[in-house]
Structures are given as structure tokens and as C-alpha cells.
Enzyme design. Structure first.
Site, mmCIF file in Angstrom:
data_model
loop_
_atom_site.group_PDB
_atom_site.id
_atom_site.type_symbol
_atom_site.label_atom_id
_atom_site.label_comp_id
_atom_site.label_asym_id
_atom_site.label_seq_id
_atom_site.Cartn_x
_atom_site.Cartn_y
_atom_site.Cartn_z
ATOM 1 N N GLY A 85 1.651 -4.689 5.759
ATOM 2 C CA GLY A 85 1.670 -4.076 4.435
ATOM 3 C C GLY A 85 1.049 -2.690 4.403
ATOM 4 O O GLY A 85 1.031 -2.047 3.355
ATOM 5 N N GLU A 86 0.518 -2.237 5.518
ATOM 6 C CA GLU A 86 -0.109 -0.908 5.530
ATOM 7 C C GLU A 86 0.667 0.029 6.455
ATOM 8 O O GLU A 86 1.701 0.554 6.070
ATOM 9 C CB GLU A 86 -1.597 -1.042 5.891
ATOM 10 C CG GLU A 86 -2.329 -1.923 4.867
ATOM 11 C CD GLU A 86 -3.842 -1.988 5.050
ATOM 12 O OE1 GLU A 86 -4.440 -1.064 5.618
ATOM 13 O OE2 GLU A 86 -4.436 -3.000 4.624
ATOM 14 N N MET A 87 0.240 0.180 7.703
ATOM 15 C CA MET A 87 0.967 1.102 8.583
ATOM 16 C C MET A 87 2.141 0.406 9.288
ATOM 17 O O MET A 87 3.022 1.083 9.845
ATOM 18 C CB MET A 87 -0.003 1.756 9.561
ATOM 19 C CG MET A 87 -1.015 2.657 8.812
ATOM 20 S SD MET A 87 -2.486 3.100 9.762
ATOM 21 C CE MET A 87 -1.884 4.557 10.632
#
Lengths: 329, 329
Positions: free
Chosen positions: A122-124
Site C-alpha cells: 500500500g505504500e511503495m
């Protein structure tokens, strides 16, 4: 004779109304020490390099933006493919002073933290293996890793070590409050001094203490009254499994708090007056008057220190063989 | 006597194999001149400020990243809500030297360009009115606008004027090629010199000329052979409506081309050897040998100049009344 002089000196010392910063529960921020400059320079590049993400678009600096108090000033962050993060991004500024990293403390230190977002879908949205593969393919990075770590073999341990070393430099000394603590009594005006006194006397400093005015402990959000969070996280409980840790979060630093809005782990509150009001009521059972609230806010704004200042890093270009980002698949 | 000496001097001058940069079709990049420093500092903040976007996440620097050759190194850019852009982001470096802005030249200058992405629904997704409203609500910005423009009333004209002034400073003098042009004959090795000779003799310089080695004209992509673009754009035709302008695009600068991959208006090509091969075949009807290709690539890499160097700007914080970004609705 010598003894008598010594005794008199000791007596004078202990009786003097000497103001020393060490007596306070918040201490001045110190400039970074024991820093490996070569490692910092490498870590700075990595911190700004979006090639550590699957999309080639998101870097550490995207959500911990050093132009914006080391935060993104969003309620919750934007991740790969515009996914909405579950929690407010805490500031990276002075984070080396935290007892642990992330709101729930699931990373022991900056090095452990740095690896998290890279491989968080969900981030990088990348993997450590792929991120390292990108770096390993870039000759100028390989040379720099060799110079700093003594080997041309890049690994995630070296990557996160370098990022953490850079982050150790992101402290913010020399706030007006620190100048005051260090003896420049006119560094704060009367409202700010009154706010600091109120901050101590009403109990805020019980949690917001240490050089970072926070980051030293985990505390329940909603002690006197429950906090109705906008997000579902249960904080420290997710790590320890202890009922007592339910809704317990790392106490955020108040350093540079004027820059790190919105506030609380769910980023639900936009302004300092509102945050102070809520914290007073929910944590301390105190309803500050508008005048008191304004004094505490004035004090909090005196905690903004010198922001990290350095030239924007110039990243080494990808080589022909470098795997390309895949933002849209 | 005096006349004879003069005549001899003139004769020596005209006969001498003097190399002067002015004789070449590519000229050295000059450092910026006639710059309003206060306006540059304001424009720099605006360039890095994601509050000019609806989401609070995308700034000019997101797609024209000054750590990465003034580009995003993506095939096409990521806009609001992760929308895929229709075209490759051209570099901002040396863009003040362009005959017009955007690949199709639809903006006359940098100032006109700067307003485009802010209100493009697929890019920053905001409106000029809302962006100006955000800035107008931030006291430190208002003070800075007043200092630079003499009025506390912020408007989009001032915003884009300041951004353009900053962008005028983003030139990259002092490349090894420029050192060579200015007389330092050993600044290029023999392969690079051979590449430069080949670049001129085979006709590349007919389009890639001027100080930016490009940016001076619009040209059809696919002269000898058609170019099969990955994207649908018809280039300059969309602006002029003339059939002759179909698939005509602004010739991109080759300055810093090692840093501004991927190549062409559709960003379809990742590496310089492939780009040189395609351009040779499609534009010039020439098939370069591997050795020739390598020489031209070596020359192109000598066009990387000094990258803009400045401290990361520290943005003034939003005020309590500042409208907040809305990334998720």
C-alpha cells in the site's frame, strides 16, 4: 583553607537560582554527532530516489517531505496506485530520538523502519529484492556503496543503514524554545512562557517530554474520555497483544508541530487550537479557556527549530540495463 | 608601418584555424542573467509546493524532478488519482531556451506553461482560483508576494510569473561539450569528438541545434519512415490544424539527455543507443554501425551540464483557515 574555599563554592552552587536546561522535562535538541558523512550523502540520495518504489514515483520524501516539516500534511498518505494509507505519516524530523518507530512502535529503530514502506504493497509497493536490483544496476550507486560499505554488492541492509544515517541528521536544533532553555530568556514572549508553564502544570509534559517533546513512550489515546478515531487501528495492541495496549500509540513529538499538521494518528485534526482542546479534555480532563489554549499554541509554535538545509541531491541516472518502473501495471 | 602590421595581424587572424564556439550550430549554455532573485526564491517554493494541486501531493517537481534531470523518468506521468498522462514529461532544464512550451508548443512561454498542469484535471487537478485561494490564506506567502510583486493580492499571473522566473535559472552550463566548444580541446575524448562530427555530418544538427541542442523548431516525427507511436497525439496539428503539422512535435533538447530517459514524445524508448538508432533510420534514412552509434551516444553524454544546485526550499505552513487538500474525493 583549600577545603573551606571548596565548601563555599559548592554551597554557592547549590543555593544559586541557576537555570539549567537539564532541570526541565524537555531538553534542547542537540545537533547530530558521530555522523558518517559519506553514508549520509548516499542515504540522502536513496531517501529522495523514487526508484525504490514499484512506480518510480514515490520516494521516502514523498510522505516525509523535508520541505514540509518531514511530513506530507495529508490526513493519511498516498501510496502506490493512489491507495489511501491507514494512518497519518509521522514526521521524520527528530525521529532518531523516538523510543521506537511507527505509531505502534513495530520497528525498533530507523534502519528497521526504512525497509517497511519499500515493500509495503500500500505504500511503495516494491520488494527489497527488486529495489536492490535497481540500485545494483546503476554504476554510480555501486561505486558509492563500495566507498561507504567496502563492497560492490548492494543489499537491503546497506540501503536501510544509509537511509537511517541520513535520517539521524534530520534534527532541528535552535528553536526559540531551545534558545530559552539555554538561557536566552527573551527568546520567548510572555504568552509563550505562560503557555510553557501551563503545558507543564496541567500535565502535558508527563507524556510530551524528552528532547523531542514526545517519542519517549506509548500512551492510550483517550484516557479521561474515549477518542473516536476516524481509522480502525488499535495501535500498540497489534504488536504486543496486551489489552492494556489497545488504542495506545507512540506519543508524537511536538517539535515543529506547527509544520506537521494534521494531527493525531488518524490525522483527523487540522489545527493546533483544536488539537490542544481535544488533548486537554480527553487526556487530562481539562477544558482550557480560549486564552489558555492560545498560550499553549503560542508555546508550541516556539518549538519549530532550524529545518534541515542541504542542496537537493542529484540522483545517478539509470543504466541501459536498469529495470524500469511499472507505475501502471 | 603601422598599417602593414595591422594587415598582417588581420591576415593571421583570418587564416588561423581558430575554433570559435559561435561557428557551431550548437552554442554553449550561458548562466542565467537578468534574474530577479526574490522572485526566484518565491517561484522555487511554488515549484516545490504540492498545495498547488487538488490532492496536496503533486507539485511541479513531481513530474519535472530536479533530482532527476528535470523529468520524472517515466514513460508518461502520473497525475491526480494516479491518472496516466498522454505524453512524456519533457525536462524543465534549459526549457527557457525553447521556442515554445509543451511538445505541441501550445504555450508561448514558461509563464503560460506553468498555469497548465495546475488546472489540468489529469495532472494537478486543481483550479487557478482554488490554488490562489490556498496561497492567499498563508501569511508567509502573502508577505513574500507583497515583497516581490508589491501587493498582498495573490493572483495566478503572479504565481506563474514567479514559477517561470525560477525556471529561467534551471540552465545547465559547463558540460564537457561546452568546455570543448569554449576551447578546452581535451574536454572530450576521441570517441566523443568523433560522435560530435558524425552528429553534424549525418544531419542530426539540422534539428538539434541552438544552445539547447533542440527546442528551436517543430519537426515531423518519422520523416523517412513513419514512427509508430504508442500514444495517439498528433502533435502540432492539434494547435495549427494544418495537415503539414500532423505528427510534428517540438524537437526536444539533447542537453542532459543521459538523465532524461525515456525518450521521444511517447517515452517509448529507454536507452540512448536505441533512440539514436531509431532517429538515424526514421529521420535521416541512415543505419549507424554499432561503432558509430556508440560514438554518437558518447557525444550525447558529454552534454550533461552542471545541474541546478540549491537548498531544498522550506515551505511556509498552512494557516488554520487554509483550505485542506482533498486527495481521496
Amino acid at each position: 583553607m583549600k577545603l573551606r574555599i571548596l565548601a563555599a563554592a559548592v554551597s554557592a552552587l547549590s543555593l544559586a537560582p541557576l537555570y539549567t536546561a537539564a532541570q526541565e522535562l524537555i531538553q534542547p535538541i542537540k545537533p547530530p554527532a558521530q555522523i558518517n558523512i559519506g553514508m549520509v550523502e548516499l542515504g540522502k540520495k536513496l531517501y529522495f530516489d523514487p526508484r525504490l518504489s514499484k512506480s518510480g514515483f514515490i520516494s521516502c520524501n514523498s510522505c516525509h517531505n523535508l520541505s514540509m516539516g518531514g511530513s506530507d500534511n495529508l490526513t493519511s498518505s498516498i501510496g502506490d496506485k493512489w491507495q489511501q494509507g491507514p494512518i497519518n505519516s509521522p514526521t521524520v524530523l527528530n525521529s532518531s530520538l523516538n523510543v521506537a518507530q511507527f505509531w505502534d512502535g513495530r520497528a525498533a529503530d530507523l534502519k528497521e523502519q526504512a525497509g517497511g514502506p519499500i515493500e509495503n504493497p500500500g505504500e511503495m509497493g516494491f520488494t527489497h529484492t527488486l529495489a536492490v536490483g535497481v540500485l545494483q544496476s546503476i554504476p554510480a550507486y555501486v561505486r558509492e556503496f563500495k566507498q561507504v560499505f567496502g563492497t560492490e554488492k548492494v543489499d537491503i541492509d546497506a540501503v536501510t543503514t544509509a537511509i537511517a544515517e541520513f535520517e539521524k541528521t534530520l534534527v532541528t536544533p535552535n528553536s526559540r524554545f531551545d534558545q530559552y532553555l539555554l538561557g536566552k530568556t527573551d527568546a520567548l514572549n510572555t504568552d509563550e512562557v505562560a503557555g510553557w508553564k501551563l503545558f507543564k502544570e496541567s500535565g502535558c509534559v508527563a507524556c510530551h517530554n524528552g528532547p523531542a517533546a514526545g517519542g519517549t513512550s506509548f500512551q492510550k489515546m483517550g484516557v479521561v474520555e474515549p477518542y473516536k478515531a476516524k481509522t480502525a487501528g488499535e495501535g500498540r495492541f497489534a504488536i504486543t497483544g496486551k489489552d492494556a495496549d489497545r488504542f495506545s500509540f507512540k506519543v508524537p513529538t511536538l517539535r515543529n508541530v506547527e509544520l506537521t499538521y494534521p494531527y493525531f494518528h488518524d490525522g483527523a485534526v487540522d489545527t493546533l487550537p483544536e488539537a490542544v482542546d481535544i488533548m486537554g479534555r480527553l487526556q487530562l480532563g481539562k477544558k482550557y479557556t480560549p486564552a489558555q489554549n492560545a498560550q499553549i499554541v503560542a508555546f508550541l509554535k516556539s518549538l519549530t527549530g532550524d529545518q534541515p538545509s542541504f542542496a537537493i541531491p542529484i540522483l545517478p541516472p539509470s543504466a541501459d540495463k536498469t529495470p524500469r518502473p511499472t507505475p501502471f501495471n
